[in-house]
Write a protein that holds these residues in place. Structure first.
Motif, PDB file in Angstrom:
ATOM      1  N   PHE A  39      37.186  34.814  16.527  1.00 32.57           N
ATOM      2  CA  PHE A  39      38.590  34.922  16.898  1.00 32.57           C
ATOM      3  C   PHE A  39      39.057  33.810  17.829  1.00 32.57           C
ATOM      4  CE2 PHE A  39      37.700  39.532  15.969  1.00 32.57           C
ATOM      5  CZ  PHE A  39      38.451  39.567  14.803  1.00 32.57           C
ATOM      6  N   ALA A 168      41.388  44.328  11.358  1.00 30.49           N
ATOM      7  CA  ALA A 168      42.176  43.208  11.882  1.00 30.49           C
ATOM      8  C   ALA A 168      42.025  41.978  10.994  1.00 30.49           C
ATOM      9  CB  ALA A 168      41.743  42.888  13.316  1.00 30.49           C
ATOM     10  N   PHE A 172      44.955  40.262   8.782  1.00 34.27           N
ATOM     11  CA  PHE A 172      45.247  38.840   8.977  1.00 34.27           C
ATOM     12  C   PHE A 172      45.229  38.104   7.639  1.00 34.27           C
ATOM     13  CE2 PHE A 172      43.773  34.478   9.601  1.00 34.27           C
ATOM     14  CZ  PHE A 172      44.696  34.007  10.524  1.00 34.27           C
ATOM     15  N   GLY A 176      48.433  36.390   6.083  1.00 36.10           N
ATOM     16  CA  GLY A 176      48.330  34.954   5.836  1.00 36.10           C
ATOM     17  C   GLY A 176      48.617  34.595   4.395  1.00 36.10           C
ATOM     18  N   SER A 258      39.502  33.377   6.343  1.00 32.78           N
ATOM     19  CA  SER A 258      40.299  33.203   7.558  1.00 32.78           C
ATOM     20  C   SER A 258      40.568  31.732   7.841  1.00 32.78           C
ATOM     21  CB  SER A 258      39.572  33.823   8.760  1.00 32.78           C
ATOM     22  OG  SER A 258      39.478  35.212   8.632  1.00 32.78           O
ATOM     23  N   TYR A 278      43.980  32.339  15.494  1.00 29.19           N
ATOM     24  CA  TYR A 278      44.573  33.541  14.908  1.00 29.19           C
ATOM     25  C   TYR A 278      45.910  33.856  15.583  1.00 29.19           C
ATOM     26  CZ  TYR A 278      40.152  34.425  12.517  1.00 29.19           C
ATOM     27  OH  TYR A 278      39.049  34.319  11.693  1.00 29.19           O
ATOM     28  N   LEU A 282      49.553  33.962  13.687  1.00 27.31           N
ATOM     29  CA  LEU A 282      50.406  35.150  13.774  1.00 27.31           C
ATOM     30  C   LEU A 282      51.745  34.821  14.422  1.00 27.31           C
ATOM     31  CD1 LEU A 282      47.773  37.870  14.779  1.00 27.31           C
ATOM     32  CD2 LEU A 282      48.813  37.511  12.543  1.00 27.31           C
ATOM     33  N   ALA A 290      51.910  38.563  19.197  1.00 27.24           N
ATOM     34  CA  ALA A 290      50.666  38.148  18.559  1.00 27.24           C
ATOM     35  C   ALA A 290      49.543  37.937  19.570  1.00 27.24           C
ATOM     36  CB  ALA A 290      50.898  36.859  17.766  1.00 27.24           C
ATOM     37  N   MET A 294      45.999  40.072  19.641  1.00 23.75           N
ATOM     38  CA  MET A 294      44.692  39.438  19.500  1.00 23.75           C
ATOM     39  C   MET A 294      43.841  39.652  20.746  1.00 23.75           C
ATOM     40  SD  MET A 294      42.799  38.129  17.305  1.00 23.75           S
ATOM     41  CE  MET A 294      44.110  38.089  16.083  1.00 23.75           C
TER      42      MET A 294
END
Length: 464
Positions: A39, A168, A172, A176, A258, A278, A282, A290, A294
């Motif tokens: 992350f 999560a 994402f 995305g 990701s 990330y 977001l 965001a 996170m």
């Protein structure tokens, strides 16, 4: 050092509980490597490799998948709470089991400090009135209590921790993908300019990809815990096989997917090391709050890793005690099948690591962190060597136990071993990574020296 006698492939049943279910192991395998390294730490890799970070993750993930397949093969055939430490002992001798077991235990209890301190930093930002050290104490007490309870409680806690992290990542990826195709409000379809512009797909060449591999390969550490936990399930051989099969390809999908979303939605030059890419994605697609969202995910990821590492370290040192490689006092097990003294021993050293991190983060603790920096690669290397020797023995003595097989044995095992050596050589050539290899090599040499002295003592005692 002499080789240990072959001994039986399968040891007697251990006095530990068998409260872990298949869903616990599957989610532990999925969530074990989804942490702050992905992350937040992925930002450093993107800064080095640009869009080529996708290739970096493919290479590092492929190496991790090969190691896990080897480990899954051995654990399904001969399950044990010490997992790869037991496999190394059976394949190479007592010295190998002693070395890999204590190195991995040391790795986990030092990393505990990083996780506890990171989680405490986030919590202190939410509630500044509570000092950071108080949060650390709270986390250590809570997770010690969780690990002292029945193992099914640990399994449930990790299940929900991992479920949140996996959820999560999936959310994402969905958001995305919708942003890439312009299906979110106020968004337009994204072309491939982000992948090919700003210097091209490989703006820093293959050197950048290699540097990216060095930056991200350690994010795949943590998968090993699922093979340790499998020994406390009702059907260890079947459970570990299913967990490994389901985990490896999904994790590669989560990681590579990701990265592909990040470098497609954002210019890679907009990603800053130390900041979560990330959060940046977001924020770019208009998700409110965001950063705080996170923060919560990273906080849960750190606590999950803290819980899993405390579990893994206690089981590893318990397994060492079973084989006479650690104090016999650690063998005491509660009525519920929990090795409580092993839990206390691990958390005690972990707490000392936390105190060192809080007091001397740039001196004493930094040296400790460097001393375990490359240990994961050493452990992976011993797993590969153990599989090369143990696979032949299992084929000869109990081929029916090979319910999960390494792909293209032995060729892919040799490929994985060459990859591990290549990463270590590249780290030696990197100015920032070199201290980790050297300090880790020194720690390994020290443990090997102790192992050698123990074997020498046993040889002399046998001659008396």
């Amino acid at each position: 050092m002499h080789d240990a006698p072959p001994g039986p492939l399968v040891t007697e049943a251990e006095p530990l509980s068998h409260g872990l279910k298949q869903r616990h192991l599957t989610m532990l395998g999925l969530g074990g490597v989804i942490g702050a390294g992905l992350f937040v730490g992925s930002g450093a890799g993107i800064a080095l490799a640009g869009p080529g970070i996708v290739v970096s993750y493919l290479l590092a993930g492929a190496l991790a998948m090969l190691v896990m397949r080897m480990l899954g093969e051995m654990s399904a055939a001969t399950p044990a709470s010490g997992a790869f430490s037991v496999h190394a002992e059976r394949a190479l001798g007592r010295w190998a089991g002693f070395t890999v077991g204590w190195l991995y235990w040391f790795l986990l209890v030092v990393v505990l400090a990083v996780e506890a301190t990171g989680a405490a930093t986030i919590a202190n930002g939410w509630v500044p009135g509570v000092p950071q050290w108080t949060w650390v104490l709270i986390f250590m007490v809570v997770f010690t209590a969780a690990n002292l309870a029945a193992v099914r409680n640990f399994g449930e806690l990790e299940f929900w921790f991992a479920a949140l992290k996996v959820g999560a990542i999936v959310l994402f990826l969905v958001l995305g993908a919708l942003a890439v195709f312009g299906l979110l409000p106020a968004t337009e379809p994204v072309d491939l300019a982000r992948l090919t512009g700003e210097g091209g797909f490989l703006p820093n060449g293959w050197e950048g990809v290699v540097a990216g591999v060095l930056a991200v390969v350690f994010a795949f550490g943590g998968l090993e815990v699922v093979t340790i936990a499998a020994a406390e399930s009702d059907d260890p051989a079947r459970a570990v096989g299913r967990a490994v099969r389901s985990a490896v390809w999904r994790i590669l999908l989560f990681y590579v997917g990701s990265m592909l979303v990040i470098v497609t939605v954002l210019p890679w030059t907009a990603v800053q090391p130390g900041e979560s890419p990330y959060v940046a994605v977001l924020g770019a697609i208009g998700v409110p709050g965001a950063g705080q969202i996170m923060n919560i995910v990273v906080f849960v990821a750190l606590l999950s890793a803290l819980n899993a590492n405390l579990y893994g370290s206690s089981r590893m040192v318990f397994s060492l005690a079973e084989r006479g490689e650690a104090p016999a006092g650690l063998l005491r097990v509660s009525g519920g099948g929990v090795p409580r003294r092993a839990v206390f021993a691990s958390v005690a050293f972990g707490f000392v690591s936390v105190l060192l991190n809080l007091k001397w983060p740039d001196t004493v603790f930094l040296h400790m962190l460097n001393a375990v920096g490359a240990v994961l690669l050493f452990v992976w290397g011993l797993i590969a060597v153990s599989e090369l020797r143990l696979r032949r023995r299992i084929e000869r003595e109990a081929p029916e136990r090979l319910t999960l097989r390494m792909w293209c044995f032995p060729w892919l095992t040799w490929v994985a071993l060459a990859g591990i050596v290549a990463v270590l050589v590249l780290m030696l050539g990197d100015r920032t990574a070199r201290p980790q290899v050297l300090w880790s090599a020194a720690a390994t040499a020290l443990v090997l020296l102790v192992a050698g002295l123990r074997e020498l003592r046993d040889i002399r005692a046998s001659r008396v």
